[in-house]
Design an enzyme around this catalytic site. Sequence first.
Site, short mmCIF file in Angstrom:
data_model
loop_
_atom_site.label_atom_id
_atom_site.label_comp_id
_atom_site.label_asym_id
_atom_site.label_seq_id
_atom_site.Cartn_x
_atom_site.Cartn_y
_atom_site.Cartn_z
N HIS A 7 -0.61 -0.95 0.63
CA HIS A 7 -0.58 0.51 0.60
C HIS A 7 -0.10 1.01 -0.76
CE1 HIS A 7 1.54 4.41 1.70
NE2 HIS A 7 0.28 4.63 2.07
N ARG A 8 -1.04 1.61 -1.49
CA ARG A 8 -0.80 1.99 -2.91
C ARG A 8 -0.43 0.74 -3.71
NH1 ARG A 8 3.18 7.20 -1.68
NH2 ARG A 8 2.10 7.82 0.21
N GLU A 34 -5.14 -0.25 -0.84
CA GLU A 34 -5.36 1.17 -0.57
C GLU A 34 -4.90 1.95 -1.78
OE1 GLU A 34 -4.04 5.25 0.77
OE2 GLU A 34 -2.87 3.65 -0.17
N ASP A 36 -5.14 6.10 -3.90
CA ASP A 36 -5.39 7.54 -3.78
C ASP A 36 -6.03 8.05 -5.05
OD1 ASP A 36 -3.55 8.02 -1.29
OD2 ASP A 36 -2.31 6.91 -2.70
N HIS A 49 -1.04 9.49 -6.10
CA HIS A 49 -0.88 10.03 -4.75
C HIS A 49 -0.58 11.52 -4.73
CE1 HIS A 49 1.31 11.08 -1.05
NE2 HIS A 49 0.45 10.26 -0.46
N GLU A 109 -8.56 6.65 -0.70
CA GLU A 109 -8.23 7.90 -0.04
C GLU A 109 -8.53 9.07 -0.98
OE1 GLU A 109 -4.54 10.52 1.76
OE2 GLU A 109 -4.29 8.34 1.61
N LYS A 111 -7.78 12.50 -2.05
CA LYS A 111 -6.64 13.41 -1.91
C LYS A 111 -7.10 14.86 -2.15
CE LYS A 111 -2.88 12.50 -1.43
NZ LYS A 111 -2.04 12.38 -0.22
N ASP A 231 3.53 -1.27 2.66
CA ASP A 231 4.08 -1.36 1.31
C ASP A 231 4.52 -2.78 0.98
OD1 ASP A 231 3.82 1.43 1.23
OD2 ASP A 231 5.91 1.79 1.83
#
Length: 247
Positions: A7-8, A34, A36, A49, A109, A111, A231
């Site tokens: 995640h990120r 993942e 953003d 993000h 993702e 944003k 994370d």
Amino acid sequence: MTKIFAHRGASGHYPENTMIAFEKGIENGADGIELDVQLTKDGHIVVIHDERLDRTTSLKGFVKDTRYDVLKTADAAAGHQQTVGDVRVPLLEDVLSWAEKKDFLINIELKNSVIRYEGMEEKVLETVKRFKIEERTILSAFNHESLALCGRLAPHIERAVLTSDVLYQADQYVKSIPAAGYHPKLHSPAVTDEVLQQMRNSSIKVRPYTVNRPDDMEHLMKMRADGIFTDFPERAAAIAKKLNRTN
């Protein structure tokens, strides 16, 4: 088998949405990353993000008001300088250029639920197609109109509904967009064993976020969730390995 998404990137130990976080995520056993995306003032797709630069970079102000030639000078280490040194906000094409040579999943993702970036969908899809990674890409968003537009523009690229809310008849809602994935917030009524079963019966992939506690990781893997966003991909990889040994 539950897919592990960094995640990120491996953002529990490295500055989020940076190349080092993505690289470490894959090194630490993730099946995918993942990230953003937002647009700069002059239309570059950057991986970040927040709508504002303040929390994760050395600059202040909104991404949308900042030209890329300024943004690329920012230090994006966000408190990790002692361990990683000086890192930059990457362009989407920087990440995909690296990913092109690998073999893992990429969740992008969009944003655009707070700021409606005109043309974002077209720009992101053009970049994904340029690197020929459509079959490994998942597009997700809280802006479900944006997902529907992506579906019209590129129906062959997977789409996933991001939500922190409980959706009425969620399986039917996801299919109405249409999307193939459901990415609900963990520890909400949107993630129950019943919902997981309902979605599985409808052939919709469930990948909750953000799953950082080992107990939650193990439970979702045992429930055969299609994926988790974490994370700490190294924790999830260790639990997956343990479960594989006992099965």
